[in-house]
Design an enzyme around this catalytic site. Structure first.
Site, PDB file in Angstrom:
ATOM      1  N   ARG A 232       8.086   3.437   1.405  1.00 19.08           N
ATOM      2  CA  ARG A 232       9.293   3.311   1.767  1.00 19.08           C
ATOM      3  C   ARG A 232       9.400   1.913   1.730  1.00 19.08           C
ATOM      4  O   ARG A 232       9.371   0.946   1.724  1.00 19.08           O
ATOM      5  CB  ARG A 232       9.919   3.335   3.398  1.00 19.08           C
ATOM      6  CG  ARG A 232       9.254   5.391   4.070  1.00 19.08           C
ATOM      7  CD  ARG A 232       9.002   4.360   5.859  1.00 19.08           C
ATOM      8  NE  ARG A 232      10.309   4.692   6.613  1.00 19.08           N
ATOM      9  CZ  ARG A 232      11.593   5.443   6.796  1.00 19.08           C
ATOM     10  NH1 ARG A 232       9.946   7.052   6.926  1.00 19.08           N
ATOM     11  NH2 ARG A 232      12.720   5.441   7.096  1.00 19.08           N
TER      12      ARG A 232
ATOM     13  N   GLU B 249       1.023  -1.329   0.149  1.00 20.03           N
ATOM     14  CA  GLU B 249       0.269   0.237  -0.196  1.00 20.03           C
ATOM     15  C   GLU B 249       1.503   1.383  -0.040  1.00 20.03           C
ATOM     16  O   GLU B 249       1.782   1.325   1.084  1.00 20.03           O
ATOM     17  CB  GLU B 249      -0.327   0.458   1.114  1.00 20.03           C
ATOM     18  CG  GLU B 249      -2.124   0.823   0.782  1.00 20.03           C
ATOM     19  CD  GLU B 249      -2.610   1.446   2.552  1.00 20.03           C
ATOM     20  OE1 GLU B 249      -3.548   0.696   2.938  1.00 20.03           O
ATOM     21  OE2 GLU B 249      -2.409   2.142   3.115  1.00 20.03           O
TER      22      GLU B 249
ATOM     23  N   HIS C 225      -7.969   3.511  -3.734  1.00 19.62           N
ATOM     24  CA  HIS C 225      -8.976   2.785  -2.469  1.00 19.62           C
ATOM     25  C   HIS C 225     -10.017   4.637  -2.863  1.00 19.62           C
ATOM     26  O   HIS C 225      -9.493   5.349  -3.787  1.00 19.62           O
ATOM     27  CB  HIS C 225      -8.584   3.356  -1.518  1.00 19.62           C
ATOM     28  CG  HIS C 225      -7.429   2.596  -0.790  1.00 19.62           C
ATOM     29  ND1 HIS C 225      -6.994   2.664  -0.375  1.00 19.62           N
ATOM     30  CD2 HIS C 225      -6.447   1.863  -1.200  1.00 19.62           C
ATOM     31  CE1 HIS C 225      -5.999   1.465   0.311  1.00 19.62           C
ATOM     32  NE2 HIS C 225      -5.839   1.417  -0.641  1.00 19.62           N
TER      33      HIS C 225
HETATM   34  P1  FAD Z   1     -17.153   0.177   6.968  1.00 21.74           P
HETATM   35  O1  FAD Z   1     -16.416  -1.091   7.325  1.00 21.74           O
HETATM   36  O2  FAD Z   1     -18.352   0.587   6.358  1.00 21.74           O
HETATM   37  O3  FAD Z   1     -17.242   0.382   8.610  1.00 21.74           O
HETATM   38  C1  FAD Z   1     -16.983   0.975  10.007  1.00 21.74           C
HETATM   39  C2  FAD Z   1     -16.953   0.125  11.427  1.00 21.74           C
HETATM   40  O4  FAD Z   1     -18.128   0.647  11.822  1.00 21.74           O
HETATM   41  C3  FAD Z   1     -17.549  -1.327  10.539  1.00 21.74           C
HETATM   42  O5  FAD Z   1     -16.431  -2.176  10.706  1.00 21.74           O
HETATM   43  C4  FAD Z   1     -18.282  -1.933  11.739  1.00 21.74           C
HETATM   44  O6  FAD Z   1     -17.902  -1.635  13.259  1.00 21.74           O
HETATM   45  C5  FAD Z   1     -19.301   0.045  12.197  1.00 21.74           C
HETATM   46  N1  FAD Z   1     -20.335  -0.389  11.266  1.00 21.74           N
HETATM   47  C6  FAD Z   1     -20.915   0.915   9.983  1.00 21.74           C
HETATM   48  N2  FAD Z   1     -21.818  -0.297   9.811  1.00 21.74           N
HETATM   49  C7  FAD Z   1     -22.772  -1.385   9.883  1.00 21.74           C
HETATM   50  C8  FAD Z   1     -24.055  -1.696  10.857  1.00 21.74           C
HETATM   51  N3  FAD Z   1     -24.529  -1.664   9.587  1.00 21.74           N
HETATM   52  N4  FAD Z   1     -23.939  -2.943  11.216  1.00 21.74           N
HETATM   53  C9  FAD Z   1     -22.376  -3.038  12.184  1.00 21.74           C
HETATM   54  N5  FAD Z   1     -21.157  -2.360  12.278  1.00 21.74           N
HETATM   55  C10 FAD Z   1     -21.289  -1.012  11.024  1.00 21.74           C
HETATM   56  N6  FAD Z   1      -9.290   5.533   5.337  1.00 21.74           N
HETATM   57  C11 FAD Z   1      -9.580   6.662   4.496  1.00 21.74           C
HETATM   58  O7  FAD Z   1     -10.173   7.315   4.911  1.00 21.74           O
HETATM   59  N7  FAD Z   1      -8.363   6.624   3.297  1.00 21.74           N
HETATM   60  C12 FAD Z   1      -8.282   5.552   2.387  1.00 21.74           C
HETATM   61  O8  FAD Z   1      -7.620   5.252   1.575  1.00 21.74           O
HETATM   62  C13 FAD Z   1      -8.632   4.229   3.739  1.00 21.74           C
HETATM   63  N8  FAD Z   1      -7.330   3.024   3.484  1.00 21.74           N
HETATM   64  C14 FAD Z   1      -7.481   1.642   4.589  1.00 21.74           C
HETATM   65  C15 FAD Z   1      -7.724   0.346   3.979  1.00 21.74           C
HETATM   66  C16 FAD Z   1      -7.064  -0.357   5.141  1.00 21.74           C
HETATM   67  C17 FAD Z   1      -7.062  -2.149   4.801  1.00 21.74           C
HETATM   68  C18 FAD Z   1      -8.205  -0.129   6.177  1.00 21.74           C
HETATM   69  C19 FAD Z   1      -8.140  -1.248   7.628  1.00 21.74           C
HETATM   70  C20 FAD Z   1      -8.660   1.067   6.545  1.00 21.74           C
HETATM   71  C21 FAD Z   1      -8.474   2.039   6.052  1.00 21.74           C
HETATM   72  N9  FAD Z   1      -8.713   3.690   6.289  1.00 21.74           N
HETATM   73  C22 FAD Z   1      -8.866   4.251   5.139  1.00 21.74           C
HETATM   74  C23 FAD Z   1      -9.895   3.509   7.089  1.00 21.74           C
HETATM   75  C24 FAD Z   1     -11.241   3.199   6.909  1.00 21.74           C
HETATM   76  O9  FAD Z   1     -11.856   4.827   6.534  1.00 21.74           O
HETATM   77  C25 FAD Z   1     -11.985   4.200   8.247  1.00 21.74           C
HETATM   78  O10 FAD Z   1     -10.958   2.733   9.640  1.00 21.74           O
HETATM   79  C26 FAD Z   1     -13.052   4.534   8.144  1.00 21.74           C
HETATM   80  O11 FAD Z   1     -12.821   4.438   9.859  1.00 21.74           O
HETATM   81  C27 FAD Z   1     -14.257   2.656   8.341  1.00 21.74           C
HETATM   82  O12 FAD Z   1     -14.210   3.169   7.004  1.00 21.74           O
HETATM   83  P2  FAD Z   1     -14.652   1.326   6.634  1.00 21.74           P
HETATM   84  O13 FAD Z   1     -14.201   1.716   4.806  1.00 21.74           O
HETATM   85  O14 FAD Z   1     -13.504   0.069   7.109  1.00 21.74           O
HETATM   86  O15 FAD Z   1     -15.591   1.043   6.998  1.00 21.74           O
END
Ligand code: FAD
Length: 302
Positions: A281, A18, A78
């Site tokens: 890096r 990444e 992303h």
């Molecule tokens: P989601 O998975 O849609 O929701 C997050 C959490 O909210 C879920 O895990 C769950 O605990 C809860 N939740 C939400 N809705 C429900 C529901 N209906 N029922 C039950 N639980 C629910 N952020 C950026 O801004 N840019 C990036 O490029 C980026 N890349 C990332 C890449 C990876 C591999 C990871 C792990 C994270 C990344 N993030 C990034 C961070 C991410 O945007 C944040 O963690 C954000 O707060 C949640 O986005 P998500 O898509 O994981 O959310």
């Protein structure tokens, strides 16, 4: 069925990297040098993050497009739901497709006010990652079916989690919406990943769940984000970095060794795919791959 059996593809480790989009010319130079040095590792794919609040939209897009055009790598862009209408988000996906980018990491994203604040759906925007995946799959069914879609998952629960049952059901719903793979938030103890995997498999999640391995040698920075994103830092990690604030070189060696040790322990348990948060890096990612037994040529051959 072993919880691992559906993610084992072959015996050779497979890696992905990444990157984040650069802000300055100096950062751009470092990114492109990193891309060039990591390309011979023949990663499964490389991904480029989308800044919090959608702040890097153009830079992410340009970086992903250039990787697609100028390298043999398979880039993933992303994409988040933050600060944009559905139409705007889908037009980015469409542009990716036109530029030959066939893989999207579909995320809800952090609130524009920052991690830890309440997420507000943009008027006319997608609600969450599931809504986004469905949007991509439905927008142009011809393209939607062809896009490879990765999603996030949280082996130590997301800070907004409603508990384990809801967390796993939500991940399963991402799979049902069309996700092909989940990439984990970073963690430092193998048991955290293995226990999560077991819960996910028991909850019907069959897609590969790839461990996200953090390569951050700035321990102060790591402490700051881990508190916000829900990843724990074990006591032994604090001990390892203790007194190294001014010693960058030793911190980097420690970081590569910690990451390689974690990968080796996961590898002993049958894990074959690793996603590295490279922070642009090359050295740390390369040394960790080496310690895992991956060399440029053997990676090509595998
Ligand atoms: P989601 O998975 O849609 O929701 C997050 C959490 O909210 C879920 O895990 C769950 O605990 C809860 N939740 C939400 N809705 C429900 C529901 N209906 N029922 C039950 N639980 C629910 N952020 C950026 O801004 N840019 C990036 O490029 C980026 N890349 C990332 C890449 C990876 C591999 C990871 C792990 C994270 C990344 N993030 C990034 C961070 C991410 O945007 C944040 O963690 C954000 O707060 C949640 O986005 P998500 O898509 O994981 O959310």
């Amino acid at each position: 069925m072993s919880p691992l059996s559906s993610l084992q593809s072959s015996d050779a480790p497979s890696v992905s990297f990444e990157f984040f989009p650069p802000k300055t010319e100096a950062m751009a130079a470092r990114l492109w040098e990193t891309v060039e040095r990591l390309e011979p590792m023949a990663p499964n794919f490389v991904s480029v993050t989308y800044g919090a609040g959608g702040s890097t939209r153009e830079r992410t897009h340009d970086t992903v497009r250039r990787i697609a055009q100028d390298t043999h790598l398979r880039p993933a862009g992303h994409l988040t739901c933050v600060g944009a209408t559905k139409e705007e988000v889908l037009s980015v996906a469409e542009d990716y497709w036109q530029a030959g980018v066939k893989h999207i990491v579909a995320l809800r994203g952090d609130p524009p006010a920052g991690m830890g604040e309440k997420f507000e759906q943009h008027p006319g925007g997608f609600r969450d990652s599931i809504d986004l995946i469905e949007g991509i799959r439905e927008h142009r069914p011809d393209l939607g079916r062809c896009f490879e879609i990765s999603v996030s998952c949280y082996p130590e629960l997301h800070p907004e989690s409603r508990g384990w049952d809801a967390e796993i059901a939500f991940l399963k719903a991402k799979q049902d919406a069309g996700a092909d793979r989940a990439i984990t938030q970073f963690f430092f103890e193998p048991e955290i990943y293995l226990n999560f995997l077991e819960k996910a498999r028991a909850g019907g999640v069959t897609m590969p769940i790839v461990p996200g391995i953090m390569l951050q040698p700035n321990f102060k920075g790591l402490k700051r984000i881990s508190g916000l994103c829900g990843s724990s830092l074990p006591g032994w990690l604090h001990e390892l970095y203790d007194g190294l604030d001014e010693d960058t070189e030793t911190r980097e060696l420690v970081t590569a060794n910690v990451a390689a040790d974690l990968c080796r322990k996961l590898s002993d348990e049958g894990v074959r795919d690793f996603h590295f948060y490279t922070l642009n890096r090359a050295g740390l990612a390369l040394s960790t791959c080496r310690l895992l037994g991956l060399k440029p040529n053997s990676a090509e051959a595998a």
